[in-house]
Design a protein around this motif. Structure first.
Motif, PDB file in Angstrom:
ATOM      1  N   GLN A   1      12.616 -12.931 -12.059  1.00 35.49           N
ATOM      2  CA  GLN A   1      13.557 -13.473 -11.333  1.00 35.49           C
ATOM      3  C   GLN A   1      12.958 -14.226 -10.179  1.00 35.49           C
ATOM      4  N   PHE A   2      13.562 -15.190  -9.346  1.00 29.68           N
ATOM      5  CA  PHE A   2      13.228 -15.920  -8.462  1.00 29.68           C
ATOM      6  C   PHE A   2      14.192 -15.760  -7.159  1.00 29.68           C
ATOM      7  N   THR A   3      13.650 -16.107  -6.077  1.00 27.64           N
ATOM      8  CA  THR A   3      14.358 -16.084  -5.022  1.00 27.64           C
ATOM      9  C   THR A   3      14.457 -17.598  -4.415  1.00 27.64           C
TER      10      THR A   3
ATOM     11  N   GLU B   1      14.737 -25.496   1.494  1.00 31.96           N
ATOM     12  CA  GLU B   1      14.852 -24.321   0.792  1.00 31.96           C
ATOM     13  C   GLU B   1      14.360 -24.696  -0.608  1.00 31.96           C
ATOM     14  N   ILE B   2      13.553 -23.877  -1.209  1.00 35.01           N
ATOM     15  CA  ILE B   2      13.265 -24.033  -2.491  1.00 35.01           C
ATOM     16  C   ILE B   2      12.927 -22.528  -3.452  1.00 35.01           C
ATOM     17  N   PRO B   3      13.305 -22.831  -4.668  1.00 38.47           N
ATOM     18  CA  PRO B   3      12.907 -21.687  -5.581  1.00 38.47           C
ATOM     19  C   PRO B   3      11.505 -21.271  -5.650  1.00 38.47           C
ATOM     20  N   VAL B   4      11.328 -19.949  -5.608  1.00 35.32           N
ATOM     21  CA  VAL B   4       9.875 -19.329  -5.884  1.00 35.32           C
ATOM     22  C   VAL B   4      10.333 -18.085  -6.486  1.00 35.32           C
ATOM     23  N   SER B   5       9.529 -17.672  -7.735  1.00 35.55           N
ATOM     24  CA  SER B   5       9.341 -16.378  -8.171  1.00 35.55           C
ATOM     25  C   SER B   5       8.817 -15.549  -7.613  1.00 35.55           C
ATOM     26  N   VAL B   6       9.242 -14.037  -7.777  1.00 36.65           N
ATOM     27  CA  VAL B   6       8.656 -13.064  -7.309  1.00 36.65           C
ATOM     28  C   VAL B   6       7.471 -12.994  -7.935  1.00 36.65           C
TER      29      VAL B   6
ATOM     30  N   GLN C   1       5.555 -13.142  -2.961  1.00 36.39           N
ATOM     31  CA  GLN C   1       5.876 -14.276  -3.395  1.00 36.39           C
ATOM     32  C   GLN C   1       4.512 -15.291  -3.370  1.00 36.39           C
ATOM     33  N   THR C   2       4.019 -15.954  -4.546  1.00 38.42           N
ATOM     34  CA  THR C   2       3.044 -16.840  -4.497  1.00 38.42           C
ATOM     35  C   THR C   2       3.320 -18.374  -4.444  1.00 38.42           C
ATOM     36  N   ILE C   3       2.870 -19.058  -3.721  1.00 37.99           N
ATOM     37  CA  ILE C   3       3.357 -20.400  -3.332  1.00 37.99           C
ATOM     38  C   ILE C   3       2.356 -21.403  -3.399  1.00 37.99           C
ATOM     39  N   ARG C   4       2.607 -22.645  -4.078  1.00 44.83           N
ATOM     40  CA  ARG C   4       1.554 -23.515  -4.276  1.00 44.83           C
ATOM     41  C   ARG C   4       2.110 -24.762  -3.503  1.00 44.83           C
ATOM     42  N   ALA C   5       1.347 -25.385  -2.471  1.00 41.89           N
ATOM     43  CA  ALA C   5       1.837 -26.367  -1.658  1.00 41.89           C
ATOM     44  C   ALA C   5       1.689 -27.845  -2.517  1.00 41.89           C
TER      45      ALA C   5
ATOM     46  N   GLY D   1       4.706 -30.045  -1.517  1.00 38.32           N
ATOM     47  CA  GLY D   1       5.722 -30.809  -0.797  1.00 38.32           C
ATOM     48  C   GLY D   1       5.936 -30.419   0.513  1.00 38.32           C
ATOM     49  N   ALA D   2       6.977 -30.727   1.108  1.00 39.65           N
ATOM     50  CA  ALA D   2       7.284 -30.496   2.301  1.00 39.65           C
ATOM     51  C   ALA D   2       7.577 -28.972   2.596  1.00 39.65           C
ATOM     52  N   VAL D   3       8.425 -28.337   1.971  1.00 48.26           N
ATOM     53  CA  VAL D   3       8.871 -26.829   1.892  1.00 48.26           C
ATOM     54  C   VAL D   3       7.781 -25.973   1.466  1.00 48.26           C
TER      55      VAL D   3
ATOM     56  N   GLY E   1      -2.065 -21.926 -14.628  1.00 49.69           N
ATOM     57  CA  GLY E   1      -2.052 -22.269 -13.309  1.00 49.69           C
ATOM     58  C   GLY E   1      -1.084 -21.378 -12.456  1.00 49.69           C
ATOM     59  N   ILE E   2      -0.427 -21.928 -11.601  1.00 49.39           N
ATOM     60  CA  ILE E   2       0.726 -21.096 -10.942  1.00 49.39           C
ATOM     61  C   ILE E   2       1.530 -20.380 -11.753  1.00 49.39           C
ATOM     62  N   GLY E   3       1.693 -20.539 -13.126  1.00 49.40           N
ATOM     63  CA  GLY E   3       2.453 -19.748 -14.063  1.00 49.40           C
ATOM     64  C   GLY E   3       2.138 -18.505 -14.020  1.00 49.40           C
TER      65      GLY E   3
ATOM     66  N   LEU F   1      10.944 -21.800 -17.685  1.00 46.89           N
ATOM     67  CA  LEU F   1      10.984 -23.175 -17.427  1.00 46.89           C
ATOM     68  C   LEU F   1      11.576 -23.487 -16.096  1.00 46.89           C
ATOM     69  N   GLU F   2      11.131 -24.369 -15.464  1.00 46.96           N
ATOM     70  CA  GLU F   2      11.252 -24.907 -13.985  1.00 46.96           C
ATOM     71  C   GLU F   2      12.079 -26.316 -14.216  1.00 46.96           C
ATOM     72  N   ARG F   3      13.159 -26.111 -13.469  1.00 41.43           N
ATOM     73  CA  ARG F   3      14.127 -27.357 -13.315  1.00 41.43           C
ATOM     74  C   ARG F   3      14.235 -27.551 -11.659  1.00 41.43           C
ATOM     75  N   ASN F   4      14.783 -28.892 -11.234  1.00 42.76           N
ATOM     76  CA  ASN F   4      15.051 -28.967  -9.877  1.00 42.76           C
ATOM     77  C   ASN F   4      16.220 -27.788  -9.648  1.00 42.76           C
ATOM     78  N   MET F   5      16.214 -27.059  -8.521  1.00 40.93           N
ATOM     79  CA  MET F   5      17.059 -26.226  -8.337  1.00 40.93           C
ATOM     80  C   MET F   5      17.619 -26.136  -6.850  1.00 40.93           C
ATOM     81  N   GLN F   6      18.815 -26.091  -6.633  1.00 40.33           N
ATOM     82  CA  GLN F   6      19.157 -26.179  -5.130  1.00 40.33           C
ATOM     83  C   GLN F   6      20.100 -25.069  -4.766  1.00 40.33           C
TER      84      GLN F   6
ATOM     85  N   GLY G   1      18.520 -18.672 -17.111  1.00 41.46           N
ATOM     86  CA  GLY G   1      17.057 -18.823 -17.070  1.00 41.46           C
ATOM     87  C   GLY G   1      16.680 -18.247 -15.769  1.00 41.46           C
ATOM     88  N   PRO G   2      15.368 -18.352 -15.310  1.00 37.14           N
ATOM     89  CA  PRO G   2      14.535 -19.339 -15.797  1.00 37.14           C
ATOM     90  C   PRO G   2      13.690 -19.055 -17.143  1.00 37.14           C
ATOM     91  N   VAL G   3      13.986 -17.493 -17.458  1.00 33.91           N
ATOM     92  CA  VAL G   3      13.338 -16.930 -18.674  1.00 33.91           C
ATOM     93  C   VAL G   3      14.255 -17.314 -19.940  1.00 33.91           C
TER      94      VAL G   3
HETATM   95  C1  LIG Z   1      12.703 -20.873 -11.151  1.00 30.28           C
HETATM   96  C2  LIG Z   1      11.680 -21.590 -10.401  1.00 30.28           C
HETATM   97  C3  LIG Z   1      10.789 -20.721  -9.986  1.00 30.28           C
HETATM   98  C4  LIG Z   1       9.423 -21.477  -9.347  1.00 30.28           C
HETATM   99  N1  LIG Z   1       8.466 -20.473  -8.992  1.00 30.28           N
HETATM  100  C5  LIG Z   1       7.459 -20.947  -8.194  1.00 30.28           C
HETATM  101  C6  LIG Z   1       6.423 -19.914  -7.792  1.00 30.28           C
HETATM  102  O1  LIG Z   1       6.377 -19.053  -7.894  1.00 30.28           O
HETATM  103  N2  LIG Z   1       5.386 -20.701  -6.854  1.00 30.28           N
HETATM  104  C7  LIG Z   1       5.556 -22.018  -6.758  1.00 30.28           C
HETATM  105  O2  LIG Z   1       4.643 -22.511  -6.039  1.00 30.28           O
HETATM  106  N3  LIG Z   1       6.392 -22.860  -7.183  1.00 30.28           N
HETATM  107  C8  LIG Z   1       7.374 -22.261  -7.879  1.00 30.28           C
HETATM  108  N4  LIG Z   1       8.508 -23.208  -8.224  1.00 30.28           N
HETATM  109  C9  LIG Z   1       8.172 -24.464  -8.015  1.00 30.28           C
HETATM  110  C10 LIG Z   1       8.694 -24.901  -6.577  1.00 30.28           C
HETATM  111  O3  LIG Z   1      10.155 -24.591  -6.509  1.00 30.28           O
HETATM  112  C11 LIG Z   1       8.543 -26.485  -6.159  1.00 30.28           C
HETATM  113  O4  LIG Z   1       7.300 -26.727  -6.036  1.00 30.28           O
HETATM  114  C12 LIG Z   1       9.066 -26.803  -4.868  1.00 30.28           C
HETATM  115  O5  LIG Z   1      10.539 -26.968  -5.018  1.00 30.28           O
HETATM  116  C13 LIG Z   1       8.535 -28.230  -4.511  1.00 30.28           C
HETATM  117  O6  LIG Z   1       9.484 -28.504  -3.174  1.00 30.28           O
HETATM  118  P1  LIG Z   1       8.577 -28.860  -1.892  1.00 30.28           P
HETATM  119  O7  LIG Z   1       9.913 -29.360  -0.854  1.00 30.28           O
HETATM  120  O8  LIG Z   1       7.563 -28.499  -1.526  1.00 30.28           O
HETATM  121  O9  LIG Z   1       8.146 -30.164  -2.612  1.00 30.28           O
HETATM  122  P2  LIG Z   1       8.822 -31.853  -3.228  1.00 30.28           P
HETATM  123  O10 LIG Z   1       8.838 -32.899  -2.102  1.00 30.28           O
HETATM  124  O11 LIG Z   1      10.428 -31.319  -3.226  1.00 30.28           O
HETATM  125  O12 LIG Z   1       8.365 -31.989  -4.303  1.00 30.28           O
HETATM  126  C14 LIG Z   1       6.947 -32.272  -4.452  1.00 30.28           C
HETATM  127  C15 LIG Z   1       6.577 -32.558  -5.861  1.00 30.28           C
HETATM  128  O13 LIG Z   1       6.877 -31.119  -6.885  1.00 30.28           O
HETATM  129  C16 LIG Z   1       7.933 -31.589  -7.858  1.00 30.28           C
HETATM  130  N5  LIG Z   1       8.768 -30.656  -7.920  1.00 30.28           N
HETATM  131  C17 LIG Z   1       9.702 -30.392  -7.001  1.00 30.28           C
HETATM  132  N6  LIG Z   1      10.544 -29.336  -7.564  1.00 30.28           N
HETATM  133  C18 LIG Z   1       9.947 -28.844  -8.622  1.00 30.28           C
HETATM  134  C19 LIG Z   1      10.171 -28.007  -9.641  1.00 30.28           C
HETATM  135  N7  LIG Z   1      11.365 -27.036  -9.578  1.00 30.28           N
HETATM  136  N8  LIG Z   1       9.487 -27.629 -10.623  1.00 30.28           N
HETATM  137  C20 LIG Z   1       8.582 -28.818 -10.921  1.00 30.28           C
HETATM  138  N9  LIG Z   1       8.209 -29.654 -10.123  1.00 30.28           N
HETATM  139  C21 LIG Z   1       8.861 -29.808  -8.776  1.00 30.28           C
HETATM  140  C22 LIG Z   1       8.413 -33.006  -7.325  1.00 30.28           C
HETATM  141  O14 LIG Z   1       8.918 -33.759  -8.501  1.00 30.28           O
HETATM  142  C23 LIG Z   1       7.226 -33.577  -6.585  1.00 30.28           C
HETATM  143  O15 LIG Z   1       6.372 -34.394  -7.457  1.00 30.28           O
HETATM  144  C24 LIG Z   1       9.430 -22.741  -8.991  1.00 30.28           C
HETATM  145  C25 LIG Z   1      10.545 -23.461  -9.395  1.00 30.28           C
HETATM  146  C26 LIG Z   1      11.423 -22.962 -10.126  1.00 30.28           C
HETATM  147  C27 LIG Z   1      12.690 -23.911 -10.507  1.00 30.28           C
END
Ligand SMILES: Cc1cc2nc3c(=O)[nH]c(=O)nc-3n(C[C@H](O)[C@H](O)[C@H](O)COP(=O)(O)OP(=O)(O)OC[C@H]3O[C@@H](n4cnc5c(N)ncnc54)[C@H](O)[C@@H]3O)c2cc1C
Length: 287
Positions: free
Chosen positions: A54-56, A65-70, A83-87, A89-91, A129-131, A245-250, A270-272
């Protein structure tokens, strides 16, 4: 004084839309661009327990605000969330820069997670990778019940040695002796005497009993497609392959529709997902 996180009077709030305040308790640098945060509730409210996969939605005030998996285990005695986050973009960069004491908003947990099979089967975990972050709670949950399963194989791929996530855990798991662990890098490095090449190499060489294998895949979508296809060719039923699977989530709750994949809203359904549910959809360009 009892820390808020240990306070028995703490209330759990199922938060669809209003973030619960959490505080960064620990900040651990994992790789050059990836950080693991341990978050504790700042006050009496906490989000409900989560299931692996699951994710928060994590928010940083004034940034977004962004989705990040636990990525930690499901032991929530003190209400912590790991939670583990890869930089990228901005958030995500703001979250990676959040030191101990920083306030973070948390909504969730959301979505459907991994589903461990009934006892007696083999487990195959494939992470790119981050998967590995969303898969770590699954590995920890399976290891906590190791005697329920037969074979247990973990395959990990990373672009470079510097990008390999949780190397200390990979080593510890490899030393256990009750699971096989293979790590591979896309690019060679002076610091690496292990395998080099795509993850499909160790996948081909891993001896599996297809009919009793449940596979869990998370990483770049191309990796998921190729590995799931290879497993199906080897006789693993598509319904026994789970992919994240990852898709843009808001919104995270199925209102905004940003994460739609064919008939599914991945934040809720999803995401699973099982491979037989999504294989055809992932063949459609830009769906
Ligand atoms: C269900 C789910 C779980 C996730 N879990 C993790 C996690 O555990 N750790 C982690 O580091 N990241 C995770 N992500 C991805 C993370 O949400 C994105 O990296 C983040 O939204 C980027 O936001 P930003 O503002 O930092 O960058 P932005 O400026 O919004 O984007 C920077 C770059 O990342 C791409 N991007 C943006 N959102 C996503 C996305 N959802 N999937 C793929 N590429 C994206 C953009 O197209 C752009 O190229 C997850 C995404 C989803 C949907």
């Amino acid at each position: 004084m009892i820390p808020a996180a240990l306070d028995p009077k703490r209330t759990v709030r199922a938060t669809a839309m209003a973030p619960v305040p959490y505080t960064v308790f620990d900040h651990r640098r994992e790789t050059r661009d990836t950080v693991t945060l341990t978050l504790l509730p700042s006050g009496r409210e906490a989000v409900p327990p989560f299931a692996p996969g699951q994710f928060t939605m994590l928010s940083v005030a004034g940034i977004g605000e962004i989705p990040v998996s636990v990525s930690g285990d499901a032991d929530r005695r003190d209400g912590r969330i790991v939670q583990t986050i890869r930089a990228v973009g901005a958030v995500s960069a703001a979250l990676c820069g959040a030191e101990a004491g920083r306030r973070i908003g948390v909504r969730g947990p959301f979505g459907k997670g991994w589903c461990l099979p009934a006892a007696g089967g083999d487990l195959l975990v494939v992470a790119g990778g981050i998967g590995l972050a969303p898969l770590r709670p699954l590995v920890l949950a399976a290891l906590a019940r190791r005697d329920r399963f037969r074979g247990f194989h973990l395959l990990v791929g990373a672009r470079t040695h510097a990008d390999l996530l949780y190397p200390y855990l990979i080593d510890a798991w490899a030393r256990r002796g009750d699971m096989t662990v293979a790590a591979t890098l896309d690019r060679p490095a002076d610091t690496w005497d292990g395998r080099v090449g795509l993850i499909t190499g160790p996948l081909e060489e891993t001896a599996i009993a297809p009919e009793r294998t449940t596979a869990f895949l998370c990483g770049p979508e191309i990796m998921i497609r190729v590995c799931a296809g290879a497993l199906v060719e080897r006789g693993v039923p598509a319904e026994s392959i789970q992919v994240s699977l990852e898709r843009n989530m808001q919104c995270g709750v199925g209102w905004c529709g940003h994460c739609q994949l064919g008939p599914y809203l991945l934040c809720r359904q999803g995401p699973v997902r099982r491979w037989d549910h999504v294989a055809d959809l992932l063949d459609v360009e830009e769906l």
